[in-house]
Design a protein around this motif. Structure first.
Motif: not given
Length: 238
Positions: A175-204
Motif C-alpha cells: 500500500y505504501v509503495d503504491w501511495m507514496i512511491n507509485g509502485i503499482a501492486p501486482s500479483g494475485k487478487s483472488d484471496c478473501t478480502t474485507p473490502l465488501d465489509k469495509n464498503t458496507a461499514f462506510a455506507k452505514t
C-alpha cells in the motif's frame, strides 16, 4: 390544602403532557416538510432547536432548520453569542461520530510507529489523490498505530488495486509503495478480502468520500487533514 394539592397535580399533568405534544408537533412538521421536498430526500428526524419556533432537520448526517409551519428550509449555522459556541458545528460533529469499538482492526492494514500508543483509522481508496497526499503526511507521525480501511469507491481499478494490495505478501508495504512511491501492486487478487465489509461499514456510517479519518473518541475528520490538526486532536485526547 386540598386546593393546593389539586393545583400541584394540574401543573404536573401539564408538564407531563408537554413531551407528547411537542413530539406530535415535530412529527407533523416532519411530515409536512417531507411532502414539500419530495421522497428522494429522506428526512431522518425533526427536533426542537435552541431557538424557539425553529426546528432542527436531519437529512442524512447534515443539519438544516425549519420553522413551525415547515414553510422554509434554512441552511446555516446557529451560534450562541454569549459563549461563541457554534451549536450547528457541535451538533454536526456529534452526529458524525462513530464508536471506535465498532471498527474491526482485522479488516484494516496496520502500521505501527514508535510505541504505537496513539490510534487513528483512515478510510482510503488507492486511486484517491487526496489519500496519497495524506499518506505522505502520515509518515511524519510518531508513536501512532494507523489502521487503513480500503474502500474502493472511485472505480473498478480501485477495486482491483485494493484486492492486489490486500492479497500481497506484505499488504501494508504494498500500500505504501503504491501511495507514496507509485509502485503499482501486482500479483494475485483472488484471496478473501474485507473490502465488501469495509464498503458496507462506510455506507452505514455515511462515509462517502476518501480519505476520512477517525480518532478514538469517534470524531470524524474528512479530507487530507493537515498534520498540525491531527497532532492538535491527539493532544486533546490526552
Amino acid at each position: 390544602m386540598n386546593k393546593l394539592f389539586f393545583n400541584l397535580a394540574a401543573v404536573c399533568a401539564l408538564l407531563l403532557s408537554v413531551g407528547p405534544l411537542q413530539a406530535q408537533s415535530e412529527q407533523q412538521i416532519k411530515s409536512e416538510l417531507q411532502k414539500k421536498i419530495g421522497a428522494n430526500t429522506k428526512i431522518k428526524s425533526v427536533s426542537a432547536s435552541p431557538i424557539s419556533g425553529i426546528y432542527e432537520v436531519m437529512v442524512g448526517n447534515d443539519v438544516f432548520y425549519t420553522d413551525t409551519n415547515a414553510k422554509y428550509l434554512i441552511q446555516g449555522e446557529i451560534i450562541e453569542l454569549a459563549s461563541g459556541k457554534n451549536i450547528t458545528e457541535q451538533r454536526q460533529a456529534d452526529l458524525n461520530r462513530i464508536k471506535w469499538s465498532e471498527l474491526s482492526p482485522a479488516n484494516a492494514l496496520k502500521a505501527v510507529k514508535g510505541n504505537g500508543t496513539r490510534q487513528l483509522a483512515v478510510f482510503s481508496d488507492p486511486n484517491c489523490g487526496y489519500c496519497k497526499r495524506l499518506e505522505k503526511s502520515l509518515q511524519q507521525l510518531d508513536n501512532v498505530t494507523i489502521y487503513t480501511y480500503l474502500i474502493p469507491i472511485l472505480s473498478a481499478d480501485s477495486a482491483q488495486k485494493s484486492k492486489q494490495i490486500w492479497c500481497s505478501a506484505d499488504p501494508q508495504k504494498t500500500y505504501v509503495d503504491w501511495m507514496i512511491n507509485g509502485i503499482a501492486p501486482s500479483g494475485k487478487s483472488d484471496c478473501t478480502t474485507p473490502l465488501d465489509k469495509n464498503t458496507a461499514f462506510a455506507k452505514t456510517y455515511g462515509i462517502t468520500g476518501t480519505p476520512t479519518l477517525f480518532f478514538t473518541d469517534g470524531s470524524r475528520f474528512p479530507g487530507a487533514v493537515q498534520i498540525a490538526d491531527i497532532e492538535k486532536k491527539f493532544s486533546s485526547l490526552k
